[in-house]
Motif scaffolding. Structure first.
Motif, PDB file in Angstrom:
ATOM      1  N   TYR A  78       0.840  -1.191   0.000  1.00  0.00           N
ATOM      2  CA  TYR A  78       0.000   0.000   0.000  1.00  0.00           C
ATOM      3  C   TYR A  78       0.880   1.248   0.000  1.00  0.00           C
ATOM      4  O   TYR A  78       1.832   1.343   0.775  1.00  0.00           O
ATOM      5  N   CYS A  79       0.539   2.171  -0.875  1.00  0.00           N
ATOM      6  CA  CYS A  79       1.290   3.421  -0.981  1.00  0.00           C
ATOM      7  C   CYS A  79       1.130   4.245   0.290  1.00  0.00           C
ATOM      8  O   CYS A  79       0.038   4.380   0.825  1.00  0.00           O
ATOM      9  N   ARG A  80       2.240   4.823   0.762  1.00  0.00           N
ATOM     10  CA  ARG A  80       2.177   5.678   1.940  1.00  0.00           C
ATOM     11  C   ARG A  80       1.591   7.047   1.606  1.00  0.00           C
ATOM     12  O   ARG A  80       1.209   7.795   2.494  1.00  0.00           O
ATOM     13  N   GLY A  81       1.561   7.363   0.324  1.00  0.00           N
ATOM     14  CA  GLY A  81       1.049   8.672  -0.058  1.00  0.00           C
ATOM     15  C   GLY A  81      -0.456   8.678  -0.243  1.00  0.00           C
ATOM     16  O   GLY A  81      -1.156   9.514   0.310  1.00  0.00           O
ATOM     17  N   CYS A  82      -0.967   7.717  -1.015  1.00  0.00           N
ATOM     18  CA  CYS A  82      -2.384   7.763  -1.371  1.00  0.00           C
ATOM     19  C   CYS A  82      -3.130   6.503  -0.934  1.00  0.00           C
ATOM     20  O   CYS A  82      -4.310   6.364  -1.226  1.00  0.00           O
ATOM     21  N   GLN A  83      -2.448   5.582  -0.259  1.00  0.00           N
ATOM     22  CA  GLN A  83      -3.056   4.356   0.291  1.00  0.00           C
ATOM     23  C   GLN A  83      -3.526   3.391  -0.799  1.00  0.00           C
ATOM     24  O   GLN A  83      -4.306   2.491  -0.534  1.00  0.00           O
ATOM     25  N   LEU A  92       7.106   2.003  -8.063  1.00  0.00           N
ATOM     26  CA  LEU A  92       6.464   3.301  -7.901  1.00  0.00           C
ATOM     27  C   LEU A  92       4.964   3.084  -7.817  1.00  0.00           C
ATOM     28  O   LEU A  92       4.417   2.236  -8.521  1.00  0.00           O
ATOM     29  N   CYS A  93       4.301   3.869  -6.964  1.00  0.00           N
ATOM     30  CA  CYS A  93       2.842   3.792  -6.882  1.00  0.00           C
ATOM     31  C   CYS A  93       2.248   4.126  -8.241  1.00  0.00           C
ATOM     32  O   CYS A  93       2.582   5.147  -8.844  1.00  0.00           O
ATOM     33  N   TRP A  94       1.347   3.267  -8.720  1.00  0.00           N
ATOM     34  CA  TRP A  94       0.776   3.493 -10.051  1.00  0.00           C
ATOM     35  C   TRP A  94      -0.114   4.723 -10.051  1.00  0.00           C
ATOM     36  O   TRP A  94      -0.376   5.308 -11.092  1.00  0.00           O
ATOM     37  N   GLN A  95      -0.600   5.126  -8.886  1.00  0.00           N
ATOM     38  CA  GLN A  95      -1.537   6.251  -8.859  1.00  0.00           C
ATOM     39  C   GLN A  95      -0.841   7.599  -8.708  1.00  0.00           C
ATOM     40  O   GLN A  95      -1.145   8.533  -9.421  1.00  0.00           O
ATOM     41  N   CYS A  96       0.118   7.693  -7.760  1.00  0.00           N
ATOM     42  CA  CYS A  96       0.702   9.006  -7.495  1.00  0.00           C
ATOM     43  C   CYS A  96       2.203   9.046  -7.775  1.00  0.00           C
ATOM     44  O   CYS A  96       2.810  10.113  -7.691  1.00  0.00           O
ATOM     45  N   GLY A  97       2.822   7.894  -8.074  1.00  0.00           N
ATOM     46  CA  GLY A  97       4.227   7.893  -8.460  1.00  0.00           C
ATOM     47  C   GLY A  97       5.197   7.868  -7.294  1.00  0.00           C
ATOM     48  O   GLY A  97       6.403   7.969  -7.487  1.00  0.00           O
TER      49      GLY A  97
HETATM   50 ZN   LIG Z   1       0.317   6.544  -4.188  1.00  0.00          ZN
END
Ligand SMILES: [Zn+2]
Length: 105
Positions: A78-83, A92-97
């Motif tokens: 799970y991304c720490r930025g956008c969950q 890299l998070c596919w949603q926010c990078g």
């Molecule tokens: Zn993210």
């Protein structure tokens, strides 16, 4: 050259490109900056595309893609930025990078 993959989210393509490069397969991104100022083209035609430099790698590249899509290695994160939930193989998070190992500390 053969087109290997296309997706509306270019971060996903970047992830796949990195993984293929680690496996020794070079690719080229086309339409990387699509979306904006394109005019009246249908949206699908402007998706970023990943093309193989060497068609001989096609079968191997497809196998790597299959592994990515079916998550055979490691565990999803799970991304720490956008969950958002990401494939284990993505860096890299596919949603926010945001990078997988990025920290708030
Ligand atoms: Zn993210």
């Amino acid at each position: 050259m053969k087109k290997l993959y296309t997706h509306e989210n270019r971060i996903i393509l970047f992830n796949i490109r990195n993984l293929l490069r680690e496996a020794g397969i070079e690719t080229v991104l086309r339409n990387e900056f699509a979306g904006g100022g394109i005019g009246d083209l249908p949206a699908f035609d402007t998706w970023p595309e990943l093309w193989l430099e060497d068609d001989d790698n096609y079968e191997r590249a497809r196998a790597i893609l299959h592994d990515i899509e079916h998550g055979t290695a490691g565990s999803d994160w799970y991304c720490r930025g956008c969950q958002e939930l990401n494939h284990a193989s993505f860096q890299l998070c596919w949603q926010c990078g945001r990078p997988m190992d990025d920290s708030d500390d």
